[in-house]
Write an enzyme that holds these catalytic residues in place. Sequence first.
Site: not given
Ligand code: NAD
Length: 418
Positions: A204, A258
């Site tokens: 990844k 990311c």
């Molecule tokens: N956004 C993208 O396009 C994308 C693509 C691939 C991978 N990722 C990866 O996926 C992961 C999530 O990214 P995202 O963009 O969805 O993040 P985000 O910030 O949109 O969402 C994360 C959510 O998790 C919640 N949260 C935080 N701590 C928590 C806990 N302990 N228990 C429950 N909920 C909790 C937050 O309140 C938030 O709503 C990251 O590691 C990111 O690198 C993101």
Amino acid sequence: MRIAVLGLGYIGLPTAIMFASSGHDVIGYDIKPEVVDKINAGTSHIIEPEIEERLRSVLAKGKLRATTRVEDLRGSEAFIICVQTPLKDGKPDLSYLERAIRTVAEVLEEGALVIIESTVPPGTTEKMARLLENLTNLKEGKDFYVAHAPERVMPGRIFKELVYNSRIIGGVSEKASKLAENLYRSFVKGEIFITTATTAEMVKLMENTFRDVNIALANEFALLAHQYGVNVFEAIELANTHPRVNIHVPGIGVGGHCLPKDPYLLLANAKEEFGLIRMARRINESMPKFVADLLLEALNEANVEPSSAIIVVLGLAYKGGTDDVRNSPALKFIEIIRNLVSEVRTYDPYVDGTHKSLEEVVKGADAIVIATDHPEFKNLNWDEIKKFLRTPILIDGRNIVRKPPSGFIFKGIGRGDI
Ligand SMILES: NC(=O)c1ccc[n+]([C@@H]2O[C@H](COP(=O)([O-])OP(=O)(O)OC[C@H]3O[C@@H](n4cnc5c(N)ncnc54)[C@H](O)[C@@H]3O)[C@@H](O)[C@H]2O)c1
């Protein structure tokens, strides 16, 4: 199955909806009550095509419910962790992930599967499995199972890509991989490749680092094009006619949750310095400053004193068609120019809190800077807009204005031909 999704953001909410619409009983858990309330009311807190119709449909069928209560997760057969994994002072901040693992530990029952979808530094999934063992006195591979299944979707196409992208699954144990593969087969039509947890983590991170380094190379080509009087976009298009060349797109910078951080996650647990990846980051991080220099050059050509100039920034999101402003180069650009100019106005049809109408925002301004490639910006009527401006300067940080509009002082990244 009864599935708990922890973290209901850009990745977690669509994932929860997909599992729910494939017939599973899904409980979505988030630490933010406002996120949970909105979701239960059938409103999405993120912009993504189709998300609200899909959300309402699974809510109506009783297949998805969101909660902030850990107790509600009891009885889950699978936990899918989608919390953020940002950088803090240049280092991976895994505190959200650790907190989510501790939450899982409170309710983990024998036989359950724990999947980390969040992007993490190599070695993290193994460490989290050990942490769960320590917290529960259960054994991974025997009493419960842990796998990493990194998410590879692109915002704006999430519901298609969740189904059709291929997936990498890395179990800490072989059984964990098998269980995770079966679970994703609920809706994944793409191929599923099985490997170890640490390999999956590295895959990844390599994917995003490849893209970041490629964009840095494209940006360096853009800087060179200014010195050689070349239009870098034409040059890249021609170079990409070579069957084995695929140069990415230069621009004002690289944003989002990311790409700007994943190269640092990849390097986080390494024992020595790795120059290429860091250099690429530095080049991409320097692009907002390059656009600021283009702006100052244009103001100088127009004999406008920067300290009296009103600048309009079109687009705050890091990417066209989304409301996501995380690590957006537009914000970095604004930070650089804010103290150099008299006023910075912003307009982004996807982001709350910016000016409501384009006409209102450009009235009396001295320069427009395009920072996001929103589809709405692609066919703007520049003759019309010019009438509202005090000084007609246009700086294109995204190569959306292919032909410089007449009557403007026009500059663009990589447009050495102008
Ligand atoms: N956004 C993208 O396009 C994308 C693509 C691939 C991978 N990722 C990866 O996926 C992961 C999530 O990214 P995202 O963009 O969805 O993040 P985000 O910030 O949109 O969402 C994360 C959510 O998790 C919640 N949260 C935080 N701590 C928590 C806990 N302990 N228990 C429950 N909920 C909790 C937050 O309140 C938030 O709503 C990251 O590691 C990111 O690198 C993101």
